[in-house]
Design an enzyme around this catalytic site. Structure first.
Site, PDB file in Angstrom:
ATOM      1  N   HIS A  54      62.111  19.785  14.801  1.00 17.01           N
ATOM      2  CA  HIS A  54      62.450  18.378  14.579  1.00 17.01           C
ATOM      3  C   HIS A  54      63.904  18.230  14.146  1.00 17.01           C
ATOM      4  O   HIS A  54      64.521  19.173  13.608  1.00 17.01           O
ATOM      5  CB  HIS A  54      61.525  17.763  13.524  1.00 17.01           C
ATOM      6  CG  HIS A  54      61.674  18.396  12.161  1.00 17.01           C
ATOM      7  ND1 HIS A  54      62.701  18.101  11.296  1.00 17.01           N
ATOM      8  CD2 HIS A  54      60.917  19.337  11.536  1.00 17.01           C
ATOM      9  CE1 HIS A  54      62.582  18.792  10.189  1.00 17.01           C
ATOM     10  NE2 HIS A  54      61.504  19.571  10.309  1.00 17.01           N
TER      11      HIS A  54
ATOM     12  N   GLU B  54      53.860  21.384  10.016  1.00 16.06           N
ATOM     13  CA  GLU B  54      54.575  22.319   9.161  1.00 16.06           C
ATOM     14  C   GLU B  54      53.601  23.042   8.235  1.00 16.06           C
ATOM     15  O   GLU B  54      52.458  22.586   8.023  1.00 16.06           O
ATOM     16  CB  GLU B  54      55.623  21.557   8.328  1.00 16.06           C
ATOM     17  CG  GLU B  54      56.439  22.394   7.353  1.00 16.06           C
ATOM     18  CD  GLU B  54      57.248  23.496   8.014  1.00 16.06           C
ATOM     19  OE1 GLU B  54      56.629  24.447   8.552  1.00 16.06           O
ATOM     20  OE2 GLU B  54      58.488  23.415   7.986  1.00 16.06           O
TER      21      GLU B  54
END
Length: 428
Positions: free
Chosen positions: A172, A261
């Site tokens: 990201h 994550e």
């Protein structure tokens, strides 16, 4: 073994009959050591047999391929000789009546002569011989053979050209948490957004992605299918990437919870998290599990499940027709994806650093279209082994060696013995 055996014999001879209990224990220990040496020798012999079987299989495959190529060459030479004879016959006739040999006929109306048709038939037969050349069972030499996988005749394609040529991995773009860790103390991790700079990074990454794909496609429009982590910063990165493409180029987008994550816990107390990260260094970064969170090993387990389903979709042809995959995820999750895909060890994983934000990494399919055809020379290779990390991507993700950029289909030469046990290895 030869270097140690004389010492064992000398030690046994030094033990007189009727010796005391300590000598009996020594004799038993010597006997156990001899058994270990014999087992080691058998292991070496077994490995040598596997090497010989591998060499024989490779040699036989080379002979068969050479025979097929020679047959094709002879067929082409025969056809060329027939064509030359026909041309020479026509030239010899000059202005006289045109009489061709039985192997050729001149047909009016611009249609091709039978000579050209014969050439095509000879070439087709030669190609068919190559396609039908038998691929022997690699399992007999200790190698993986995808043709005998549990799904080989179901989900696994026999023609690998239906697989996507490229798989892109994107961490990201810059988030508020990358700029200031305090954001995690009042924002849930899944709700941490991109910064203004992060939005620019995402859009710029989309432009680079589009340019590289169009260059690889010779300027032709490309198609993409996106997988994204459900975290806000990943979904926003996807939006920035997709802006570079026309709506019809985006074949779909799928949110995958397994791409999230690593869980570091719930709201993160700044001081407490410092203590936990210090403790993680002492315990081991990969195996340390945060309170109310995950370890790297936990992420590895869920990434295994994700890749299993991804490979099934790939093999089922979901991304055929020149469609590339783009996975938008996070730094550690991206590295563990590569670890699982390329079978890295824990030490190898720990030597690799996170890539920069919004820098696409590319896995490219190795075989050419000719090699990936039905019945081709890589029909026995597992789907993952068909992909490697591109050279440009290896420069982006630091610590990844060339050996770590591809899946080996050969047996790994791991020594089962601890270094302290090397005394059991045979001498030179």
């Amino acid at each position: 073994m030869r270097s140690i055996a004389p010492h064992l014999e000398a030690a046994e001879q030094s033990l007189a009959p009727g010796a005391a209990a300590p000598r009996t224990d020594t004799r038993r220990e010597l006997s156990e050591l001899r058994q270990l040496l014999i087992a080691q020798a058998r292991l070496v012999q077994s490995q040598q047999r596997h090497i010989q079987q591998l060499e024989a299989a490779v040699g036989q495959a080379v002979v068969q391929q050479t025979a097929a190529s020679t047959a094709a060459q002879h067929a082409a030479e025969s056809a060329a000789a027939a064509a030359a004879a026909a041309v020479e016959h026509v030239q010899r006739l000059g202005e006289g009546p045109l009489i061709l040999p039985p192997t050729a006929e001149v047909v009016s109306g611009g249609r091709r002569s039978s000579i050209l048709e014969d050439l095509k038939e000879q070439e087709a037969r030669a190609n068919q011989m190559i396609l039908e050349a038998p691929l022997h069972d690699r399992r007999l030499t200790g190698l993986f053979d995808a043709r005998y996988h549990s799904t080989a005749w179901g989900a696994t394609p026999r023609d690998f050209r239906v697989l996507p040529k490229r798989i892109f991995l994107v961490r990201h773009a810059e988030s508020e948490g990358n700029v200031d860790n305090i954001a995690y103390t009042y924002l849930p991790d899944p709700r941490v957004p991109l910064t203004a700079r992060g939005w620019q990074q995402a859009m710029a990454a989309g432009d680079r992605l589009k340019a590289s794909m169009e260059e690889a496609n010779g300027g032709k429009p490309c198609k993409l299918f996106f997988y994204t982590s459900p975290y806000l910063r990943s979904r926003q990165t996807y939006e920035g990437l997709a802006m570079a493409f026309q709506p019809e180029q985006v074949q779909g987008v799928q949110e995958e919870v397994q791409l999230r994550e690593q869980d570091f816990g719930n709201f993160q107390d700044a001081e407490g998290k410092k203590r936990e990260k210090a403790e993680r260094l002492r315990f081991g970064r990969f195996f340390y599990r945060f309170p109310n969170g995950e370890s790297g090993a936990d992420v590895y387990d869920r990434m295994t499940i994700f890749e299993d389903h991804l490979v099934r979709d790939i093999n089922a042809g979901r991304f055929a027709d020149n469609t590339s995959l783009v996975l938008v995820t996070h730094g550690l999750a991206l590295r563990i994806f590569l670890m699982r895909w390329f079978h890295w060890t824990v030490d190898q994983f720990m030597s690799v650093f996170n890539p920069p934000n919004a820098e696409p990494l590319m896995l490219e399919r190795v075989p050419s279209d000719w090699e990936a055809r039905q019945g081709g020379p890589c029909a026995w290779i597992h789907t993952k082994a068909l992909y490697r990390l591109s050279d440009g991507s290896r420069e982006i993700i630091k610590g990844c060696t060339e050996e770590m950029c591809q899946t080996s289909w050969m047996p790994r030469g791991i020594n089962p013995l601890d270094p302290a046990d090397r005394i059991l290895l045979p001498g030179p």
